[in-house]
Design an enzyme around this catalytic site. Structure first.
Site, PDB file in Angstrom:
ATOM      1  N   HIS A 446       0.815  -1.212   0.000  1.00 45.65           N
ATOM      2  CA  HIS A 446       0.000   0.000   0.000  1.00 45.65           C
ATOM      3  C   HIS A 446       0.850   1.264   0.000  1.00 45.65           C
ATOM      4  O   HIS A 446       0.613   2.196  -0.764  1.00 45.65           O
ATOM      5  CB  HIS A 446      -0.942  -0.009   1.217  1.00 45.65           C
ATOM      6  CG  HIS A 446      -1.691   1.264   1.389  1.00 45.65           C
ATOM      7  ND1 HIS A 446      -1.289   2.248   2.279  1.00 45.65           N
ATOM      8  CD2 HIS A 446      -2.787   1.752   0.764  1.00 45.65           C
ATOM      9  CE1 HIS A 446      -2.122   3.264   2.196  1.00 45.65           C
ATOM     10  NE2 HIS A 446      -3.042   2.998   1.298  1.00 45.65           N
ATOM     11  N   CYS A 776      36.258   2.763 -22.849  1.00 42.14           N
ATOM     12  CA  CYS A 776      35.375   2.645 -21.694  1.00 42.14           C
ATOM     13  C   CYS A 776      36.010   3.213 -20.429  1.00 42.14           C
ATOM     14  O   CYS A 776      35.518   2.990 -19.329  1.00 42.14           O
ATOM     15  CB  CYS A 776      34.967   1.187 -21.462  1.00 42.14           C
ATOM     16  SG  CYS A 776      36.347   0.079 -21.096  1.00 42.14           S
TER      17      CYS A 776
END
Length: 827
Positions: A446, A776
């Site tokens: 919830h 990279c």
């Protein structure tokens, strides 16, 4: 004061309460008689159940049979008792900001509706329908009696948890009473407030009630499935949560559930593998009380059950397939892609999986995927607690610890709500909170659902928040750092980058990302990129596996304490090695799935010996080296007797990613390969271990980070399909600077002319041999001039840190325009 809207567009049904039912009209519809078009008659929940029962049972989706007491029956009951005038008086002049006033008026409204006796003809219809259901399932039939409001489970509003449900109800008298309670639950505090907030008219939203076979999940398990990632909005996964017992605990956040992800594209290709999973504590389970079959209670979960997943992989995959079928059906009906929020339950009597509800997902699917908003934490205090993050935002403020509903009136708008768990009755307070932190709950509970709907960050399942945080503490809640949400002490500073991706041009040079954390992969995939140029294994091994690979192969060589810890870590796996393979493959697989079908270059492990030694059991298998940076690392380890068995586990994991998971966009990369003989040995060993270059499209790259890789680029090209320049190591070895040494750090500079020259030679050598060449390392992320230098050389790809992708992409586009290169067309 709030004026209740009477806008017909907000009513969700098109008939006024004053209208009388047609003569001879039936008030009952079995699920086989209704479908998604019947929301005005039977409400969202019943319409969806009928749609699935009628249209999808032939596809193997099991839906319990039942019937709907229509919304007309609700109207007819209140008409019969003349209750409308009193009901309007009860709500006239309501001030929803006054919690006490809201509670009083809501209680009076419920009393009015519940007191309205069921008309005899309606009661007769209900009894007849229940008898028919009993004939189908047997005299011992118990049923679930579920509210289904006409404005519930719509694509634009969920009304989740607003109305009542009664479980395991037996006998006509009890069913009739439960139906009256469901009618009355249209006026719970939370439902009244939700209607006001969303512009629905109280008197144009009616309540239908579903009566359906009770699935005995109290004896097995239940949970929720989303056909979208609830945090990132990534649409190519099915997200499954589950726990033992009745599903209310999962929905309300009373239990931290198990989680499974399944990747849709490869599932459709026949690859039946869970993408990733997380074992929830599942400390309690909800069962039916011995004191009454229709009442429930929570009991502690058995310790052995807590250590296992509540359903098997095969069951998770079955649910995923069913969820995909449901999504496809509802999408076809809607004429557009429609992610779904689905409730499931496993019956402990017959062992079968049932779908007990499906509704459109209303938050993640409505997010604008063309707008990227990236939060980056720049400064923070110590971590107080961690849990599962909801959303990707950051908030700070004073904490307010709420132990019970009686303390809600003390909450000050703008504070951070800290609680054991939340309930639908807390909606008014949650709406004014800056953030929410709970001890219990998973990402479909919830608190999580409400936080997403409100657009505020929440961290659930922290276990200890209410104990470690006190009212008045200044805290910061960060959900911007992946799946793990962090509560920091004090204030926090962060940057926000917001970009309209639809206007961002794609440069001719491929822009990729460096990604190490699988938890952030789905969110990062929303950024414009051509894939992942560097996926590091090290983070996954350190964070998810925690143990040295060789310690898992030879636990007998460890001392008793470390052996016991290995046993605990790997308790639910076939072997310690199987634990390593599954954890590593799921981590890498998650990154590969996020960017699929774009290439994802995965570097095999590149820990240094001192870093390996810090892993569980590592000291037994690692020598102390004077300079680990240029010691026993990368390719030199793989075929060496001291690590060969560990490398075999890495290869088994990558084989599982590519073959079992079907993620053939994964390319592999070998780090720190010093010599040609070493290259030959490693590639040969990988072939023996089932990773053959060229088979099933496998490409193997090598890190270009040692000067010898550049000097012998022609020979290395014979053994590898591509090169990725590691600018960090290439710089330190070109300049002779240990980048870990503070005293000579000033000499480490990728912009040095010698470094730039060796990079130029690497790019030209790769091109000469027809091999891909990318970079990279850190340099292009840190220095715009290096990025420009690389673009001018015509490098194939530049892989960047995620936080620099947007600005560097723009910069590269501008550079290429100056060079006369046209940007690529967007996908």
């Amino acid at each position: 004061m709030v004026e209740i809207s009477t806008d017909a567009d907000k009513s969700a049904i098109g008939r006024d309460a004053e209208l009388q039912p047609r003569a001879g009209e039936r008030f009952i519809r079995f699920f086989s008689e209704v479908g998604i078009a019947d929301v005005p008659l039977v409400g969202g929940k019943n319409a969806s159940l009928g749609e699935m029962y009628r249209e999808l049972t032939a596809k193997g989706i099991l839906v319990p049979n039942g019937f709907a007491v229509t919304a007309e029956a609700y109207r007819y009951t209140l008409d019969h008792e003349g209750a409308w005038t009193d009901l309007r008086k009860a709500l006239d002049g309501l001030n929803p900001a006054d919690v006490d006033d809201l509670a009083r008026r809501a209680a009076r409204a419920r009393e009015i509706v519940y007191s309205a006796q069921t008309p005899p003809d309606l009661e007769a219809e209900i009894r007849t329908a229940l008898a028919g259901l009993t004939d189908e399932y047997g005299a011992d039939l118990t049923v679930a009696v579920r509210s289904s409001a006409t404005a519930e489970d719509l694509p634009s509003a969920s009304f989740a948890g607003q109305h009542d449900t009664y479980l395991n109800v037996h006998g006509a008298a009890a069913v009739l009473d439960a139906i009256r309670h469901c009618f009355a639950s249209l006026f719970t505090d939370r439902a009244i407030r939700y209607r006001i907030d969303n512009g629905f008219d109280h008197f144009k939203v009616f309540n239908s009630v579903g009566v359906m076979k009770m699935v005995r999940s109290d004896l097995a398990a239940s949970g929720v499935v989303f056909t979208i990632d609830t945090e990132s909005g990534f649409e190519d996964v099915v997200f499954i949560t589950g726990a033992y017992g009745l599903g209310e605990n999962v929905v309300q956040g009373a239990v931290d559930p198990d989680e499974f992800y399944v990747f849709k594209p490869t599932y459709r290709l026949g690859k039946r593998a869970v993408l990733k999973r997380a074992l929830g504590p599942k400390k309690i389970r909800m069962i039916f009380s011995d004191r009454g079959r229709a009442t429930t209670r929570n009991v502690p979960t058995d310790a052995k059950e807590r250590e296992k997943f509540c359903i098997s992989d095969e069951e998770a995959l079955t649910l995923a397939g069913q969820a995909m079928s449901i999504e496809e059906h509802y999408s076809a009906k809607a004429g557009e892609r429609r992610p779904m929020d689905i409730e499931w339950a496993k019956d402990g009597v017959d062992g079968r999986l049932y779908i007990v509800q499906a509704r459109p997902e209303t938050v993640a699917s409505r997010r604008d995927r063309n707008v990227a908003e990236i939060c980056r934490v720049t400064q923070h205090g110590r971590i107080i607690v961690e849990g599962r993050s909801v959303g990707a935002k950051i908030a700070s403020g004073k904490a307010r610890v709420i132990e019970s509903a009686s303390e809600l009136s003390t909450f000050v708008p703008g504070e951070i709500l800290v609680a054991d768990t939340t309930s639908p009755d807390w909606g008014t307070v949650m709406k004014s909170a800056a953030a929410i932190v709970t001890n219990r709950g998973g990402r479909t509970c919830h608190a999580a659902i409400v936080a997403r709907e409100l657009g505020i960050p929440a961290i659930v399942g922290t276990d200890t928040a209410t104990r470690l945080i006190r009212t008045g503490d200044m805290i910061a809640v960060s959900c911007a750092e992946g799946d793990v949400g962090k509560v920091y002490e004090g204030e926090i500073t962060f940057d926000i980058a917001k970009v309209d991706l639809s206007t961002l041009a794609k440069p001719a040079t491929h822009v990729m990302m460096n990604v190490g954390n699988p938890d952030s992969a789905f969110s990062l995939a929303a950024l414009p990129s051509d894939g992942v140029g560097l996926a590091r294994m090290e983070f996954i091994i350190a964070d998810s596996i925690k143990a040295h690979p060789m310690a898992l192969v030879h636990p007998e060589r460890l001392e008793a304490r470390e052996r016991a810890e290995i046993t605990r870590l790997t308790a639910n796996y076939e072997s310690p090695g199987a634990f390593f393979v599954q954890r590593l493959s799921e981590g890498v697989g998650t990154i590969a799935a996020a960017f699929y079908p774009k290439p994802v270059v995965v570097r095999m492990s590149d820990f240094k010996s001192n870093e390996y030694a810090s892993l569980l059991g590592g000291e037994v298998f690692e020598l102390k080296e004077a300079n680990p940076m240029i010691g026993f690392r990368g390719a030199s380890r793989y075929a060496h007797p001291a690590y060969r068995e560990g490398f075999a586990l890495e290869c088994a994991a990558m084989k599982r990613v590519r073959e079992d998971m079907g993620l053939t966009n994964v390319k592999l990369m070998i780090p720190f390969c010093r010599r040609i003989e070493e290259a030959e040995k490693v590639v040969s060993l990988m072939r023996e271990l089932g990773l053959e270059r060229g088979k099933n499209g496998l490409e193997i790259y090598v890190m270009c980070e040692i000067p010898n890789n550049v000097m012998l680029v022609d020979q290395f090209s014979k053994h590898f399909d591509g090169f990725s320049i590691g600018s960090n190591d290439l710089t330190q070895l070109t300049l002779g600077v240990d980048r870990d040494s503070e005293i000579v750090a000033f000499d480490f500079d990728e912009r040095d002319e010698g470094v730039k020259e060796i990079i130029r030679l690497a790019i030209e050598g790769a091109r000469r041999n027809g091999r891909h060449c990318g970079i990279c390392g850190q340099a292009p992320s840190d220095y715009p001039e290096i990025a420009e230098f690389l673009v001018r050389l015509g490098i194939d790809s530049i892989s960047l840190n995620p936080d620099t992708v947007l600005q560097t992409t723009r910069r590269i586009v501008d550079m290429e325009k100056q060079l006369g290169r046209e940007p690529r067309k967007t996908d």
